[in-house]
Design an enzyme around this catalytic site. Structure first.
Site, short mmCIF file in Angstrom:
data_model
loop_
_atom_site.label_atom_id
_atom_site.label_comp_id
_atom_site.label_asym_id
_atom_site.label_seq_id
_atom_site.Cartn_x
_atom_site.Cartn_y
_atom_site.Cartn_z
N GLU A 141 0.91 -1.14 0.01
CA GLU A 141 0.00 0.06 0.11
C GLU A 141 0.82 1.24 0.17
O GLU A 141 1.80 1.36 0.88
CB GLU A 141 -0.76 0.09 1.24
N ASP B 287 -5.74 9.66 9.05
CA ASP B 287 -4.46 9.44 9.44
C ASP B 287 -3.97 10.20 10.59
O ASP B 287 -4.27 11.38 10.80
CB ASP B 287 -3.45 9.87 8.52
#
Length: 272
Positions: free
Chosen positions: A49, A60
């Site tokens: 990824e 995030d």
């Protein structure tokens, strides 16, 4: 069969689980990513990824936000990320690569590079570069039927997140458009947050599998070999991101790849 589906099929036949590391493209050095990707494969990665840096990454945590900010400071945008995939593909034609990021860079890329209602410049160029899957955090499944079809027409999978708060109805919506695998976010919160509850993950996966007929990967909170092994017993894949970013962020340029490879070798050994 896509590269992602082929990879999971092979692993299943071997009785093994997929190891999926995440790294932010262009971090911690602008030019290190293709080398880092090869090192992760050497360490046992089955799928990579690759995070597309974005200025406002809602999912995030601080570790990956900081990595994204640094990559952006080097001028790493989606065009540069696709070029990194091309460089990786020059030597590796088999390991699946998934781009993980947000809607804004993708839609901006289409505007800048001649996308239209009938053709997406991003899809065209991602396929040409050798991308195998796309995970766009802020694309809801009900808005992605056409996007998913276009990706599949170019041999790419559309991957979605599921969370502890996902309802059965939401899982069913995701199942209608998802391919490749789904990514179960094991914690309520952002990347790198909290302590993983393996029992809670184990209890959730049968619910997900009632609706979803693609492999289920688990991420957020997996930081060591012991946790990876425990998750690997119940999931089809283990996804690790923040820990890798922490390990490489202060390394000198010539040590980055080796440090990531050594860590993933430890995780791969535990999974197997």
């Amino acid at each position: 069969m896509s590269r992602i589906a082929s990879t999971f099929s092979t692993l299943k036949s071997q009785g093994r689980k997929a190891l999926i590391p995440y790294v932010t493209a262009g971090f911690p050095f602008a030019d290190v990513t293709p080398e880092l990707m090869h090192a992760m494969v050497a360490g046992g990665a089955d799928v990579i990824e690759l995070g597309v840096p974005f200025s406002d990454p809602s999912a995030d945590g601080p570790v990956i936000q900081k990595a994204g900010d640094k990559a952006l400071s080097f001028g790493t945008g989606l065009a540069q990320v696709l070029d990194m995939v091309r460089q990786f593909r020059a030597k590796d034609g088999t390991t699946p690569v998934v781009l993980m990021g947000y809607a804004n860079p993708v839609e901006r890329y289409d505007i800048k590079h001649g996308g239209s209602k009938t053709e997406s410049a991003f899809i065209r160029d991602a396929a040409q570069a050798g991308v195998d899957g796309v995970l766009i955090v802020d694309y809801p499944p009900e808005e992605c039927v056409e996007f998913a079809a276009r990706l599949r027409a170019h041999g790419m999978d559309l991957i979605f997140l599921l969370a502890p708060t996902s309802t059965d109805a939401r899982m069913a919506q995701v199942a209608e458009v998802a391919s490749g695998y789904v990514y179960y976010v094991s914690l309520k919160g952002v990347t790198g947050a909290g302590t993983l509850d393996v029992d809670a993950v184990e209890a959730m996966l049968p619910r997900i599998r009632k609706h979803v007929n693609v492999p289920v990967g688990v991420g957020f909170g997996i930081r060591d070999a012991a946790t990876a092994k425990a998750i690997g017993k119940v999931a089809d894949a283990v996804v690790i991101g923040s820990k890798i970013i922490q390990l490489i962020e202060n390394q000198p340029r010539d040590k980055v790849a080796a440090v990531a490879q050594a860590f993933l070798t430890e995780i791969r050994t535990a999974l197997d």
